[in-house]
Design a protein around this motif. Structure first.
Motif, PDB file in Angstrom:
ATOM      1  N   ASN A  33       0.813  -1.210   0.000  1.00 14.81           N
ATOM      2  CA  ASN A  33       0.000   0.000   0.000  1.00 14.81           C
ATOM      3  C   ASN A  33       0.848   1.262   0.000  1.00 14.81           C
ATOM      4  OD1 ASN A  33      -2.365  -1.355  -0.111  1.00 14.81           O
ATOM      5  ND2 ASN A  33      -2.732  -1.344   2.102  1.00 14.81           N
ATOM      6  N   LYS A  34       2.051   1.148   0.587  1.00 14.39           N
ATOM      7  CA  LYS A  34       2.906   2.331   0.658  1.00 14.39           C
ATOM      8  C   LYS A  34       3.269   2.838  -0.732  1.00 14.39           C
ATOM      9  CE  LYS A  34       6.533   3.154   3.484  1.00 14.39           C
ATOM     10  NZ  LYS A  34       7.689   2.611   4.217  1.00 14.39           N
ATOM     11  N   ASP A  35       3.288   1.914  -1.694  1.00 12.87           N
ATOM     12  CA  ASP A  35       3.596   2.321  -3.063  1.00 12.87           C
ATOM     13  C   ASP A  35       2.423   3.040  -3.714  1.00 12.87           C
ATOM     14  OD1 ASP A  35       5.874   0.954  -2.576  1.00 12.87           O
ATOM     15  OD2 ASP A  35       5.164  -0.907  -3.509  1.00 12.87           O
ATOM     16  N   LYS A  36       1.263   2.907  -3.099  1.00  9.52           N
ATOM     17  CA  LYS A  36       0.090   3.543  -3.690  1.00  9.52           C
ATOM     18  C   LYS A  36      -0.156   4.865  -2.975  1.00  9.52           C
ATOM     19  CE  LYS A  36      -2.375  -0.702  -4.785  1.00  9.52           C
ATOM     20  NZ  LYS A  36      -3.367  -1.637  -4.235  1.00  9.52           N
ATOM     21  N   PRO A  37      -0.040   5.970  -3.677  1.00 15.38           N
ATOM     22  CA  PRO A  37      -0.284   7.232  -2.990  1.00 15.38           C
ATOM     23  C   PRO A  37      -1.773   7.418  -2.711  1.00 15.38           C
ATOM     24  CG  PRO A  37      -0.018   7.615  -5.333  1.00 15.38           C
ATOM     25  CD  PRO A  37       0.229   6.150  -5.109  1.00 15.38           C
ATOM     26  N   SER A 324       1.327  13.506   4.160  1.00 20.46           N
ATOM     27  CA  SER A 324       1.535  14.409   3.013  1.00 20.46           C
ATOM     28  C   SER A 324       2.485  13.839   1.972  1.00 20.46           C
ATOM     29  CB  SER A 324       2.078  15.752   3.483  1.00 20.46           C
ATOM     30  OG  SER A 324       1.051  16.439   4.126  1.00 20.46           O
ATOM     31  N   ASP A 325       3.553  13.197   2.444  1.00 18.43           N
ATOM     32  CA  ASP A 325       4.563  12.713   1.498  1.00 18.43           C
ATOM     33  C   ASP A 325       4.021  11.654   0.560  1.00 18.43           C
ATOM     34  OD1 ASP A 325       6.367  14.398   2.481  1.00 18.43           O
ATOM     35  OD2 ASP A 325       7.545  12.921   3.605  1.00 18.43           O
ATOM     36  N   ASN A 326       2.986  10.973   0.990  1.00 19.53           N
ATOM     37  CA  ASN A 326       2.441   9.922   0.132  1.00 19.53           C
ATOM     38  C   ASN A 326       1.040  10.258  -0.377  1.00 19.53           C
ATOM     39  OD1 ASN A 326       2.681   7.454  -1.204  1.00 19.53           O
ATOM     40  ND2 ASN A 326       1.490   6.417   0.385  1.00 19.53           N
ATOM     41  N   THR A 327       0.790  11.560  -0.558  1.00 17.05           N
ATOM     42  CA  THR A 327      -0.541  11.937  -1.041  1.00 17.05           C
ATOM     43  C   THR A 327      -0.418  12.847  -2.263  1.00 17.05           C
ATOM     44  OG1 THR A 327      -1.471  11.749   1.174  1.00 17.05           O
ATOM     45  CG2 THR A 327      -2.735  13.033  -0.410  1.00 17.05           C
ATOM     46  N   LEU A 328      -1.117  12.471  -3.297  1.00 16.54           N
ATOM     47  CA  LEU A 328      -1.175  13.244  -4.532  1.00 16.54           C
ATOM     48  C   LEU A 328      -2.424  14.116  -4.472  1.00 16.54           C
ATOM     49  CD1 LEU A 328      -0.777  13.805  -7.636  1.00 16.54           C
ATOM     50  CD2 LEU A 328      -1.787  11.594  -8.042  1.00 16.54           C
ATOM     51  N   ILE A 329      -2.232  15.422  -4.596  1.00 17.16           N
ATOM     52  CA  ILE A 329      -3.389  16.335  -4.603  1.00 17.16           C
ATOM     53  C   ILE A 329      -3.511  16.951  -5.995  1.00 17.16           C
ATOM     54  CG2 ILE A 329      -4.351  18.482  -3.668  1.00 17.16           C
ATOM     55  CD1 ILE A 329      -2.914  17.947  -1.061  1.00 17.16           C
ATOM     56  N   VAL A 330      -4.708  16.912  -6.529  1.00 18.25           N
ATOM     57  CA  VAL A 330      -4.994  17.630  -7.772  1.00 18.25           C
ATOM     58  C   VAL A 330      -5.992  18.715  -7.422  1.00 18.25           C
ATOM     59  CG1 VAL A 330      -5.916  17.507 -10.124  1.00 18.25           C
ATOM     60  CG2 VAL A 330      -4.678  15.537  -9.171  1.00 18.25           C
ATOM     61  N   PHE A 331      -5.677  19.942  -7.778  1.00 16.51           N
ATOM     62  CA  PHE A 331      -6.577  21.061  -7.503  1.00 16.51           C
ATOM     63  C   PHE A 331      -7.025  21.652  -8.836  1.00 16.51           C
ATOM     64  CE2 PHE A 331      -7.384  25.585  -7.170  1.00 16.51           C
ATOM     65  CZ  PHE A 331      -8.250  25.658  -6.090  1.00 16.51           C
ATOM     66  N   SER A 332      -8.341  21.816  -9.014  1.00 19.67           N
ATOM     67  CA  SER A 332      -8.829  22.445 -10.243  1.00 19.67           C
ATOM     68  C   SER A 332     -10.212  23.044 -10.010  1.00 19.67           C
ATOM     69  CB  SER A 332      -8.840  21.429 -11.394  1.00 19.67           C
ATOM     70  OG  SER A 332      -8.887  22.100 -12.635  1.00 19.67           O
ATOM     71  N   SER A 333     -10.842  23.480 -11.071  1.00 19.94           N
ATOM     72  CA  SER A 333     -12.166  24.109 -10.971  1.00 19.94           C
ATOM     73  C   SER A 333     -13.059  23.581 -12.084  1.00 19.94           C
ATOM     74  CB  SER A 333     -12.000  25.625 -11.107  1.00 19.94           C
ATOM     75  OG  SER A 333     -13.247  26.276 -11.192  1.00 19.94           O
ATOM     76  N   ASP A 334     -14.364  23.513 -11.820  1.00 18.41           N
ATOM     77  CA  ASP A 334     -15.272  22.880 -12.794  1.00 18.41           C
ATOM     78  C   ASP A 334     -15.569  23.731 -14.020  1.00 18.41           C
ATOM     79  OD1 ASP A 334     -16.865  24.742 -11.463  1.00 18.41           O
ATOM     80  OD2 ASP A 334     -18.627  23.439 -11.438  1.00 18.41           O
TER      81      ASP A 334
END
Ligand code: NG6
Ligand code: CA
Length: 512
Positions: A33-37, A324-334
């Motif tokens: 699981n650690k490999d999966k962000p 945080s180190d293993n989390t991918l955040i995508v920020f956008s708007s609709d």
């Protein structure tokens, strides 16, 4: 083949180990699981390209969103698929352009679910990869079977039938009834002795409306929005009952953060995916008292501060749980920005030189760039280089296939038909991205290279209520958006061959 053999062998070893020692298995699972962000999509509502500091805004401060960019990658050519909410969200979750279907326009608050639960959704992809999945925020894709949900009963199908393990949503938009939360399959805090009724065709019950009782309003409408009054604001649609279940606009942002904290805390031991469609900065803009009057730009600017706070809170939750180190955040708007979207909230009067659309023409509801070119930021520590920018073309419709790539899930031919796997672009390794971008609002536009072609369409070219140029024109339009990002000079008659080639490419994609 070899890969298949190893996969089977891998599974057999896991099963055997489970019988020998469950604790070893758990350790190994944790390792895998650690490999999966973890993945979080923070999806703003009606936030423009120019509304954010890292995209050039100076009159409003967005330090937390800017920090996503300074710790990650900022896309200069990131696009929503449509210039309104429902179709953009449909494309994001299904990987299919909403305009391929006729029933994906802006949904009423009592619409039935417009996504087919028998087809794979982006949440299904994560689930197949053993993620825990949640949607926390604004839904606006309909709920239940036709003709729409019975709010007093079990509400299904909805997010839980689309691959989400947990759902805590407002059904439509802030300006549409019913103004309640739906948690999993039920309206939260509904007292069945005060059952709910909702209609978009005729008044129900005898609650005051904006039209008949304007004296009861704390915010006056400017266009539409004159039906049932909830929390001193008249909305689109009629509603009666369900009083204990009604939310207050001012309390929404902290409630969604509490939900996020709870979900992440409960799921920190396994990979999770959170689709977080914030209800900011859509009208009616009535943010928490922490933000009222703080931007100097009126409620619209204050709502931007609230959105920025929300982003900061999510990052803080991750930091405090060391995720945080293993989390991918995508920020956008609709979709792009609108200043007056139907309430007299002083947004126009208090703009103070702020330019929500940046250098672009149009806005929400527009085929010009401001309609769909939106903030698009990716943060993934250690994987995506901090403080970088990319000119790669990327559309929100690509997130589906890209996330499948990330989770190593194979898609079938019928899955996400319009989505391109762009993991290398998303990580900043590829600078090109997709070959073309399609933007939609009452007709289509296509961008390829430096050229943008807008297909002729009828319909008003200017909406006087929103003060937005829609991009509708009965003549073909061609702009060189590299040197003319503001789409001022129509070059269609000068370059008929470019018009023809883009027109035929668009036709071909439409017929796919
Ligand atoms: C429009 C509404 C607008 C907004 C929009 C949907 C009027 C006059 N205008 O019809 O206020 O609700 O629909 O916005 O009612 S979206 O971001 O959810 O697509
Ligand atoms: Ca929107």
């Amino acid at each position: 083949n070899r890969k298949y053999f190893f996969e089977i062998a891998h599974r057999i070893i896991f099963v055997l180990l489970f019988f020998i020692s469950p604790s070893i298995t758990n350790q190994l699972m944790a390792q895998t699981n650690k490999d999966k962000p973890n993945v979080i999509f923070i999806y703003a509502d009606d936030l423009g390209y120019g509304d954010v500091g890292c995209y050039g805004a100076t009159k409003v401060k967005t330090p937390n969103i800017d920090k996503l960019a300074s710790h990650g990658l900022l896309f200069k050519n990131g696009y929503a698929t449509s210039a309104t909410c429902t179709p953009s969200r449909y494309s994001l979750l299904t990987g299919q352009y909403a305009w391929r279907r006729e029933d994906t326009g802006i949904a009423t608050g009592d619409a039935s679910l417009i996504i087919d639960p028998t087809k794979k959704s982006i949440a299904d992809v994560f689930k197949l990869a053993n993620y825990k999945t949640a949607v926390l925020g604004k839904w606006h894709l309909g709920l239940g079977n036709s003709p729409g949900p019975n709010w007093n009963h079990y509400i299904s199908p909805g997010p839980l039938e689309l691959g989400f393990d947990y759902s805590f949503i407002i059904p439509a938009t802030l300006d549409r009834v019913p103004t309640v939360f739906v948690k999993d399959h039920q309206v939260l805090n509904l007292d069945l002795k005060d059952s709910m009724l909702v209609s978009y065709t005729h008044p129900v019950g005898n609650e005051p409306t904006g039209k008949n009782n304007p004296e009861k309003l704390k915010m006056m409408y400017s266009n539409g929005h004159d039906q049932t009054i909830v929390n001193g604001i008249s909305r689109i649609g009629y509603m009666t009952g369900g009083n204990a279940a009604r939310w207050k606009d001012e309390e929404l942002a902290p409630i969604f953060i509490d939900e996020t904290r709870n979900f992440i805390s409960e799921n920190k031991g396994n990979p999770f995916f959170i689709y977080f469609p914030s209800s900011d900065i859509h009208v009616p803009r009535s943010p928490n008292k922490m933000f009222v009057g703080k931007s100097g730009l009126g409620p619209r600017g204050d709502a931007i501060l609230q959105l920025d706070w929300t982003v900061g809170q999510i990052v803080h939750i991750l930091d405090s749980l060391k995720l945080s180190d293993n989390t991918l955040i995508v920020f956008s708007s609709d979709n792009g920005p609108v200043v007056d979207d139907g309430y007299k909230d002083k947004a126009v009067e208090m703009l103070n030189g702020h330019t929500p659309a940046g250098e672009f023409r149009g806005g929400k509801y527009s085929k010009f760039e401001a309609g769909t070119r939106v903030p698009f930021i990716v943060k993934w520590p250690g994987k995506v280089k901090a403080g970088t920018q990319s000119s790669a073309k990327i559309s929100q419709v690509d997130l589906f296939a890209t996330m499948a790539q990330l989770c190593q899930q194979k898609l079938d031919a019928q899955d996400a038909p319009d989505s391109f796997p762009l993991l290398n672009s998303l990580m900043g390794k590829d600078k090109v991205g997709r070959d073309y971008i399609i933007s939609h609002n009452q007709g289509l536009a296509i961008i390829k290279g430096d050229w943008k072609y807008i297909d002729p369409s009828s319909g008003k070219s200017y909406n006087k209520f929103t003060n937005i140029e829609t991009g509708n024109n009965t003549e073909p339009q061609l702009y060189n958006i590299k040197i003319d990002a503001g789409e001022q000079t129509n070059l269609a008659s000068k370059h008929p061959e470019t018009v023809e080639s883009l027109k035929s490419l668009l036709k071909q994609i439409e017929q796919n």
